[in-house]
Scaffold this motif. Structure first.
Motif, PDB file in Angstrom:
ATOM      1  N   ARG A   1      12.463 -58.442 -23.816  1.00  0.00           N
ATOM      2  CA  ARG A   1      12.492 -58.818 -23.655  1.00  0.00           C
ATOM      3  C   ARG A   1      14.008 -59.694 -24.223  1.00  0.00           C
ATOM      4  NH1 ARG A   1       6.812 -60.963 -23.158  1.00  0.00           N
ATOM      5  NH2 ARG A   1       7.648 -61.378 -25.868  1.00  0.00           N
ATOM      6  N   TYR A   2      13.652 -59.407 -25.736  1.00  0.00           N
ATOM      7  CA  TYR A   2      15.236 -59.224 -26.316  1.00  0.00           C
ATOM      8  C   TYR A   2      16.256 -58.828 -25.285  1.00  0.00           C
ATOM      9  CZ  TYR A   2      17.363 -57.931 -30.481  1.00  0.00           C
ATOM     10  OH  TYR A   2      18.660 -58.187 -31.770  1.00  0.00           O
ATOM     11  N   ALA A   3      15.910 -57.676 -25.197  1.00  0.00           N
ATOM     12  CA  ALA A   3      17.360 -56.474 -24.899  1.00  0.00           C
ATOM     13  C   ALA A   3      17.595 -57.468 -23.819  1.00  0.00           C
ATOM     14  CB  ALA A   3      16.798 -55.256 -24.547  1.00  0.00           C
ATOM     15  N   LYS A   4      17.189 -57.777 -22.558  1.00  0.00           N
ATOM     16  CA  LYS A   4      17.535 -58.337 -21.164  1.00  0.00           C
ATOM     17  C   LYS A   4      17.945 -59.523 -21.349  1.00  0.00           C
ATOM     18  CE  LYS A   4      15.809 -57.064 -17.863  1.00  0.00           C
ATOM     19  NZ  LYS A   4      15.126 -56.623 -16.613  1.00  0.00           N
ATOM     20  N   GLU A   5      17.762 -60.029 -22.825  1.00  0.00           N
ATOM     21  CA  GLU A   5      18.161 -61.664 -23.140  1.00  0.00           C
ATOM     22  C   GLU A   5      19.495 -61.617 -23.237  1.00  0.00           C
ATOM     23  OE1 GLU A   5      16.088 -63.907 -25.989  1.00  0.00           O
ATOM     24  OE2 GLU A   5      14.763 -64.770 -24.292  1.00  0.00           O
ATOM     25  N   LYS A   6      20.381 -60.154 -23.770  1.00  0.00           N
ATOM     26  CA  LYS A   6      21.511 -60.155 -24.345  1.00  0.00           C
ATOM     27  C   LYS A   6      21.657 -58.847 -23.547  1.00  0.00           C
ATOM     28  CE  LYS A   6      21.724 -58.708 -28.955  1.00  0.00           C
ATOM     29  NZ  LYS A   6      22.495 -59.189 -29.704  1.00  0.00           N
ATOM     30  N   GLY A   7      21.284 -59.322 -22.030  1.00  0.00           N
ATOM     31  CA  GLY A   7      22.221 -58.782 -20.344  1.00  0.00           C
ATOM     32  C   GLY A   7      21.889 -56.879 -20.706  1.00  0.00           C
ATOM     33  N   TYR A   8      21.075 -56.403 -21.707  1.00  0.00           N
ATOM     34  CA  TYR A   8      21.079 -54.634 -21.169  1.00  0.00           C
ATOM     35  C   TYR A   8      19.915 -54.497 -20.469  1.00  0.00           C
ATOM     36  CZ  TYR A   8      22.660 -53.902 -25.848  1.00  0.00           C
ATOM     37  OH  TYR A   8      23.811 -53.661 -26.975  1.00  0.00           O
ATOM     38  N   MET A   9      20.123 -53.844 -19.161  1.00  0.00           N
ATOM     39  CA  MET A   9      18.687 -52.821 -18.386  1.00  0.00           C
ATOM     40  C   MET A   9      17.985 -51.832 -19.122  1.00  0.00           C
ATOM     41  SD  MET A   9      21.003 -52.507 -14.555  1.00  0.00           S
ATOM     42  CE  MET A   9      21.926 -51.556 -15.014  1.00  0.00           C
ATOM     43  N   VAL A  10      16.868 -51.706 -18.596  1.00  0.00           N
ATOM     44  CA  VAL A  10      16.042 -51.170 -19.976  1.00  0.00           C
ATOM     45  C   VAL A  10      15.596 -49.954 -18.411  1.00  0.00           C
ATOM     46  CG1 VAL A  10      14.128 -51.501 -20.444  1.00  0.00           C
ATOM     47  CG2 VAL A  10      16.053 -52.822 -21.214  1.00  0.00           C
ATOM     48  N   SER A  11      15.228 -48.900 -19.453  1.00  0.00           N
ATOM     49  CA  SER A  11      14.775 -47.997 -18.529  1.00  0.00           C
ATOM     50  C   SER A  11      13.741 -47.147 -19.362  1.00  0.00           C
ATOM     51  CB  SER A  11      15.711 -46.522 -18.660  1.00  0.00           C
ATOM     52  OG  SER A  11      14.627 -45.045 -18.408  1.00  0.00           O
ATOM     53  N   TYR A  12      11.988 -46.695 -19.077  1.00  0.00           N
ATOM     54  CA  TYR A  12      11.579 -46.322 -19.686  1.00  0.00           C
ATOM     55  C   TYR A  12      11.197 -45.284 -19.071  1.00  0.00           C
ATOM     56  CZ  TYR A  12       6.059 -44.622 -20.616  1.00  0.00           C
ATOM     57  OH  TYR A  12       5.050 -44.225 -20.730  1.00  0.00           O
ATOM     58  N   ASN A  13      11.220 -43.865 -20.575  1.00  0.00           N
ATOM     59  CA  ASN A  13      11.572 -42.506 -20.465  1.00  0.00           C
ATOM     60  C   ASN A  13       9.759 -41.307 -20.371  1.00  0.00           C
ATOM     61  OD1 ASN A  13      13.428 -43.517 -20.481  1.00  0.00           O
ATOM     62  ND2 ASN A  13      14.705 -43.197 -22.436  1.00  0.00           N
ATOM     63  N   HIS A  14      10.123 -40.724 -20.177  1.00  0.00           N
ATOM     64  CA  HIS A  14       9.348 -39.721 -20.176  1.00  0.00           C
ATOM     65  C   HIS A  14       8.704 -39.711 -21.030  1.00  0.00           C
ATOM     66  CE1 HIS A  14      10.814 -39.862 -24.361  1.00  0.00           C
ATOM     67  NE2 HIS A  14      12.244 -39.275 -24.363  1.00  0.00           N
ATOM     68  N   PRO A  15       7.390 -39.796 -19.921  1.00  0.00           N
ATOM     69  CA  PRO A  15       5.635 -40.562 -20.688  1.00  0.00           C
ATOM     70  C   PRO A  15       4.947 -39.027 -20.925  1.00  0.00           C
ATOM     71  CG  PRO A  15       6.063 -40.732 -18.374  1.00  0.00           C
ATOM     72  CD  PRO A  15       7.329 -41.176 -19.118  1.00  0.00           C
ATOM     73  N   ARG A  16       5.422 -38.567 -20.414  1.00  0.00           N
ATOM     74  CA  ARG A  16       4.548 -37.427 -20.605  1.00  0.00           C
ATOM     75  C   ARG A  16       4.895 -36.442 -22.270  1.00  0.00           C
ATOM     76  NH1 ARG A  16       2.015 -38.992 -18.785  1.00  0.00           N
ATOM     77  NH2 ARG A  16       0.705 -39.588 -16.312  1.00  0.00           N
ATOM     78  N   TRP A  17       5.604 -35.881 -22.279  1.00  0.00           N
ATOM     79  CA  TRP A  17       6.722 -35.760 -23.828  1.00  0.00           C
ATOM     80  C   TRP A  17       6.035 -37.027 -24.798  1.00  0.00           C
ATOM     81  CZ3 TRP A  17       8.959 -38.222 -27.677  1.00  0.00           C
ATOM     82  CH2 TRP A  17       9.664 -37.238 -28.481  1.00  0.00           C
ATOM     83  N   SER A  18       5.951 -38.365 -24.420  1.00  0.00           N
ATOM     84  CA  SER A  18       5.768 -39.297 -24.448  1.00  0.00           C
ATOM     85  C   SER A  18       4.029 -39.174 -25.314  1.00  0.00           C
ATOM     86  CB  SER A  18       6.342 -40.660 -24.996  1.00  0.00           C
ATOM     87  OG  SER A  18       7.221 -40.850 -24.803  1.00  0.00           O
ATOM     88  N   LEU A  19       3.089 -38.077 -24.145  1.00  0.00           N
ATOM     89  CA  LEU A  19       1.647 -38.458 -24.773  1.00  0.00           C
ATOM     90  C   LEU A  19       1.724 -39.898 -24.087  1.00  0.00           C
ATOM     91  CD1 LEU A  19       1.124 -36.766 -28.528  1.00  0.00           C
ATOM     92  CD2 LEU A  19       1.724 -35.771 -26.529  1.00  0.00           C
ATOM     93  N   GLN A  20       1.788 -40.315 -23.365  1.00  0.00           N
ATOM     94  CA  GLN A  20       1.538 -41.395 -22.946  1.00  0.00           C
ATOM     95  C   GLN A  20       1.001 -41.332 -21.687  1.00  0.00           C
ATOM     96  OE1 GLN A  20       4.631 -44.026 -23.322  1.00  0.00           O
ATOM     97  NE2 GLN A  20       3.624 -45.071 -24.872  1.00  0.00           N
ATOM     98  N   ASN A  21       0.299 -42.426 -20.910  1.00  0.00           N
ATOM     99  CA  ASN A  21      -0.633 -41.760 -19.828  1.00  0.00           C
ATOM    100  C   ASN A  21      -0.577 -43.990 -19.028  1.00  0.00           C
ATOM    101  OD1 ASN A  21      -3.060 -43.635 -21.398  1.00  0.00           O
ATOM    102  ND2 ASN A  21      -3.955 -41.890 -21.388  1.00  0.00           N
TER     103      ASN A  21
END
Length: 308
Positions: A120-140
């Motif tokens: 939210r903070y980043a988008k208020e400043k006008g940035y677009m946001v990407s969620y990256n490489h979930p497998r390398w990140s050990l996320q599910n």
């Protein structure tokens, strides 16, 4: 009348949206990256150094557009050994060359609430946001299903993939879409170039825009006027009379995916590669997106088309 999902007018610009230079832990300088990527037909590189935002507008010219950004990590604090830790890696893409960002402006802890607050903070400043490489990140699913405000899902990360991680994950985009979260997909390099070009020139997006200009390109990204690729080529994507048509370079298969349990796979016959596919859209399909596998096994993914 045809409704073009990838614009019929404009030029395709090849772009790497995830790149690390000597400004963080990459081996090549921003200038060297520009030189090497332009030699491979790229017109756009997003410089996304780790927790380090810099203005690279001096690299811009009539043939090359640097996008300013950074990659922010938010990591568990449970063990001294990083290889066991889950981590969120989030790319920020600046709206213009006047933007600024410092990690010190925000307090981090590993939780989905913290990540959402940061988005939210980043988008208020006008940035677009990407969620990256979930497998390398050990996320599910349990780690990413609560994320809000994400613009892009990195469905292919070349640096991770060639290192052995299963970071070709189009199903993660479908997870977001089936939760009602409208996102676009990207394919990237995430290149660091420590082993020459081992992690380069493998994942990219083809952006259709009227001109190679920062605001125009960023608007095309916002509108989803691009496709993600590991090497396969899409030429046209449109809807006419309730039928989606995709045209592509010679392919082995074309797959259409929807929000519901309705899909279609078209497979080339021996010696007769596919160059187009069609799909009848129903009002309750939710969304439709297309995956192409070309004759060499490379992939291309369109953005989702939202039926309602």
């Amino acid at each position: 009348m045809k409704r073009y999902l990838i614009p019929d007018k404009g030029t395709f610009y090849k772009a790497n949206l995830h790149c690390h230079s000597t400004c963080s832990d990459g081996k090549l300088s921003p200038e060297q990256i520009k030189q090497e990527y332009m030699a491979k037909g790229y017109s756009i590189v997003a410089y996304t150094d780790h927790n380090c935002f810099k203005d690279h507008s001096e690299l811009a010219d009539e043939s090359f557009l640097p996008i300013c950004g950074c990659e922010v990590d938010i990591t568990e604090n449970k063990s001294p050994n990083f290889k066991y830790l889950k981590t969120y890696h989030i790319n920020l893409y600046a709206p213009d060359y006047s933007a600024s960002f410092s990690r010190c402006d925000f307090s981090f802890n590993y939780s989905v609430d913290c990540v959402n607050e940061f988005i939210r903070y980043a988008k208020e400043k006008g940035y677009m946001v990407s969620y990256n490489h979930p497998r390398w990140s050990l996320q599910n699913y349990s780690d990413y299903s609560g994320l809000e405000g994400v613009d892009f899902i990195e469905i292919y990360n070349h640096g991770c993939y060639v290192a052995g991680y299963e970071d070709y994950v189009p199903y993660v985009m479908d997870d977001f879409l089936r939760m009602g979260k409208r996102v676009w997909c990207t394919a990237t390099d995430d290149n660091h170039n420590h082993n020459q070009f081992y992690d380069s020139f493998g994942g990219y997006v083809m952006i259709k825009a009227e001109k190679l200009e920062y605001g125009t390109v960023m608007q095309a990204l916002k509108n989803g006027e691009f496709y993600a690729s590991t090497g396969a080529q899409i030429d046209e994507l449109y809807i006419e009379d309730g039928v989606m048509t995709v045209k592509c370079a010679p392919a082995k298969s074309i797959v259409f995916t929807t929000e519901m349990r309705k899909t279609k796979r078209i497979v080339a016959k021996e010696g007769q590669p596919l160059t187009q596919g069609t799909f009848k859209i129903d009002p309750d399909d939710g969304y439709v997106h297309v995956e192409i596998t070309d004759i060499n096994g490379y992939k291309a993914n369109t953005q989702p088309y939202f039926v309602k």
